[in-house]
Design a protein around this motif. Structure first.
Motif, PDB file in Angstrom:
ATOM      1  N   ASN A  47     -21.356 -19.163  36.295  1.00 58.15           N
ATOM      2  CA  ASN A  47     -22.117 -18.709  37.470  1.00 58.15           C
ATOM      3  C   ASN A  47     -23.507 -19.582  37.544  1.00 58.15           C
ATOM      4  O   ASN A  47     -23.564 -20.292  38.811  1.00 58.15           O
ATOM      5  CB  ASN A  47     -22.588 -17.230  37.520  1.00 58.15           C
ATOM      6  CG  ASN A  47     -23.154 -16.915  38.804  1.00 58.15           C
ATOM      7  OD1 ASN A  47     -22.747 -17.147  39.811  1.00 58.15           O
ATOM      8  ND2 ASN A  47     -24.603 -16.086  38.674  1.00 58.15           N
ATOM      9  N   ILE A  48     -24.183 -19.912  36.600  1.00 60.37           N
ATOM     10  CA  ILE A  48     -25.484 -20.766  36.777  1.00 60.37           C
ATOM     11  C   ILE A  48     -25.227 -22.117  36.757  1.00 60.37           C
ATOM     12  O   ILE A  48     -25.799 -22.841  37.554  1.00 60.37           O
ATOM     13  CB  ILE A  48     -26.433 -20.400  35.477  1.00 60.37           C
ATOM     14  CG1 ILE A  48     -27.793 -20.906  35.747  1.00 60.37           C
ATOM     15  CG2 ILE A  48     -25.807 -20.698  34.229  1.00 60.37           C
ATOM     16  CD1 ILE A  48     -28.170 -20.503  37.146  1.00 60.37           C
ATOM     17  N   VAL A  49     -24.075 -22.897  36.045  1.00 60.14           N
ATOM     18  CA  VAL A  49     -23.808 -24.194  36.075  1.00 60.14           C
ATOM     19  C   VAL A  49     -23.230 -24.545  37.342  1.00 60.14           C
ATOM     20  O   VAL A  49     -23.250 -25.312  37.888  1.00 60.14           O
ATOM     21  CB  VAL A  49     -22.827 -24.737  34.913  1.00 60.14           C
ATOM     22  CG1 VAL A  49     -23.670 -24.438  33.707  1.00 60.14           C
ATOM     23  CG2 VAL A  49     -21.617 -23.858  34.924  1.00 60.14           C
ATOM     24  N   ASP A  50     -22.271 -23.514  38.133  1.00 60.97           N
ATOM     25  CA  ASP A  50     -21.766 -23.786  39.250  1.00 60.97           C
ATOM     26  C   ASP A  50     -23.226 -23.794  40.307  1.00 60.97           C
ATOM     27  O   ASP A  50     -22.955 -24.721  41.312  1.00 60.97           O
ATOM     28  CB  ASP A  50     -21.036 -22.484  39.927  1.00 60.97           C
ATOM     29  CG  ASP A  50     -19.679 -22.780  39.282  1.00 60.97           C
ATOM     30  OD1 ASP A  50     -19.316 -23.860  38.604  1.00 60.97           O
ATOM     31  OD2 ASP A  50     -18.997 -21.699  39.188  1.00 60.97           O
ATOM     32  N   GLN A  51     -23.997 -22.803  40.192  1.00 57.22           N
ATOM     33  CA  GLN A  51     -25.142 -23.133  41.379  1.00 57.22           C
ATOM     34  C   GLN A  51     -25.788 -24.400  41.106  1.00 57.22           C
ATOM     35  O   GLN A  51     -26.391 -25.071  41.997  1.00 57.22           O
ATOM     36  CB  GLN A  51     -26.237 -21.927  40.745  1.00 57.22           C
ATOM     37  CG  GLN A  51     -25.764 -20.549  41.300  1.00 57.22           C
ATOM     38  CD  GLN A  51     -26.840 -19.439  40.867  1.00 57.22           C
ATOM     39  OE1 GLN A  51     -27.899 -19.814  41.241  1.00 57.22           O
ATOM     40  NE2 GLN A  51     -26.207 -18.518  40.468  1.00 57.22           N
ATOM     41  N   LEU A  52     -25.752 -24.916  39.975  1.00 57.42           N
ATOM     42  CA  LEU A  52     -26.643 -26.277  39.489  1.00 57.42           C
ATOM     43  C   LEU A  52     -25.787 -27.557  39.709  1.00 57.42           C
ATOM     44  O   LEU A  52     -26.153 -28.389  39.758  1.00 57.42           O
ATOM     45  CB  LEU A  52     -27.051 -26.161  38.040  1.00 57.42           C
ATOM     46  CG  LEU A  52     -28.046 -25.293  37.491  1.00 57.42           C
ATOM     47  CD1 LEU A  52     -28.231 -25.253  36.033  1.00 57.42           C
ATOM     48  CD2 LEU A  52     -29.360 -25.749  38.275  1.00 57.42           C
ATOM     49  N   GLY A  53     -24.458 -27.266  39.864  1.00 53.24           N
ATOM     50  CA  GLY A  53     -23.283 -28.292  40.282  1.00 53.24           C
ATOM     51  C   GLY A  53     -23.441 -29.095  39.195  1.00 53.24           C
ATOM     52  O   GLY A  53     -23.187 -30.343  39.160  1.00 53.24           O
ATOM     53  N   LEU A  54     -23.480 -28.586  37.821  1.00 53.69           N
ATOM     54  CA  LEU A  54     -23.244 -29.316  36.649  1.00 53.69           C
ATOM     55  C   LEU A  54     -22.207 -29.184  36.077  1.00 53.69           C
ATOM     56  O   LEU A  54     -21.284 -28.243  36.023  1.00 53.69           O
ATOM     57  CB  LEU A  54     -24.425 -28.947  35.531  1.00 53.69           C
ATOM     58  CG  LEU A  54     -25.963 -29.278  36.101  1.00 53.69           C
ATOM     59  CD1 LEU A  54     -27.071 -28.990  35.066  1.00 53.69           C
ATOM     60  CD2 LEU A  54     -26.252 -30.828  36.686  1.00 53.69           C
ATOM     61  N   THR A  55     -21.743 -30.317  35.193  1.00 49.81           N
ATOM     62  CA  THR A  55     -20.306 -30.129  34.649  1.00 49.81           C
ATOM     63  C   THR A  55     -20.599 -30.601  33.073  1.00 49.81           C
ATOM     64  O   THR A  55     -21.270 -31.495  32.624  1.00 49.81           O
ATOM     65  CB  THR A  55     -19.560 -31.116  34.909  1.00 49.81           C
ATOM     66  OG1 THR A  55     -19.316 -31.241  36.464  1.00 49.81           O
ATOM     67  CG2 THR A  55     -17.856 -31.268  34.367  1.00 49.81           C
TER      68      THR A  55
END
Length: 217
Positions: free
Chosen positions: A194-202
């Protein structure tokens, strides 16, 4: 053992990462610290080669200290894919051969001397130094630890010449690392996604040591 997942990002994205993590309820766990490491490898850079080849089971050997105490610790960092642990040692008396380096702190610009082992396990020699600042955050549930490393810099170490570490080169990326116990994988995965999706990070491999070797050699 714990999972350690890394999410690199460009320098100009740092404030956005902090903002979104705090908005999601992540709170500072410890004060910000500056961290310094001297990495050891064989003369042929075998540990670097193994890491770059993507071998699951790999080793890093480094001497690390923090701005808060300046106590040197030898760390053997063992990783198996995304799982990892450390073996720490603070007693340097067993090392019969040592050398002194003049270390210029890239953060406060102060200079001081550091006494280091010349060789570890008869085959590992000092190769590079890495410096960075670290923020420590923790999730509301307390199971997910996040570190954000920024202002990352690299320098060469040579135990056979002038023995000085002062020519620092900045990294072009920062990195967020998410850490949690392997037993919490099912529970934590959704929160992390959830948080990495918000950040747009991979997530991808990000080794400060390997980046330092690539930058400097």
């Amino acid at each position: 053992m714990r999972y350690e997942r890394k999410y690199p990002f460009k320098k100009d994205y740092l404030e956005n990462v902090f903002f979104r993590l705090k908005a999601a309820g992540y709170q500072r766990k410890y004060p910000r610290r500056s961290i310094f490491s001297i990495y050891y490898d064989t003369e042929e850079l075998q540990l670097f080669i193994q890491s770059e080849a993507g071998i699951d089971k790999r080793l890093k050997k480094r001497i690390r200290w923090y701005s808060s105490d300046n106590i040197l610790t030898l760390e053997n960092k063992i990783k198996n894919a995304e799982l990892g642990y450390k073996i720490l040692e603070k007693d340097f008396s067993k090392f019969s051969s040592k050398f002194t380096i003049d270390f210029k702190n890239p953060i406060d610009k102060n200079k001081y001397e550091i006494l280091l082992p010349t060789v570890l396990d008869q085959i590992y020699f000092p190769q590079v130094a890495v410096s960075y600042n670290r923020e420590y955050l923790i999730s509301i549930c307390g199971n997910i630890r996040v570190t954000i490393d920024f202002d990352i810099k690299f320098a060469k170490v040579n135990s056979s010449s002038k023995n000085s570490v002062n020519n620092w080169i900045p990294s072009n990326e920062e990195v967020m690392e998410i850490k949690y116990d392997e037993n919490d994988d099912y529970y934590c995965s959704n929160l992390i996604n959830n948080i990495v999706d918000q950040l747009g990070l991979t997530t991808r491999r990000f080794s400060k040591y390997c980046n330092a070797i690539s930058f400097l050699f």
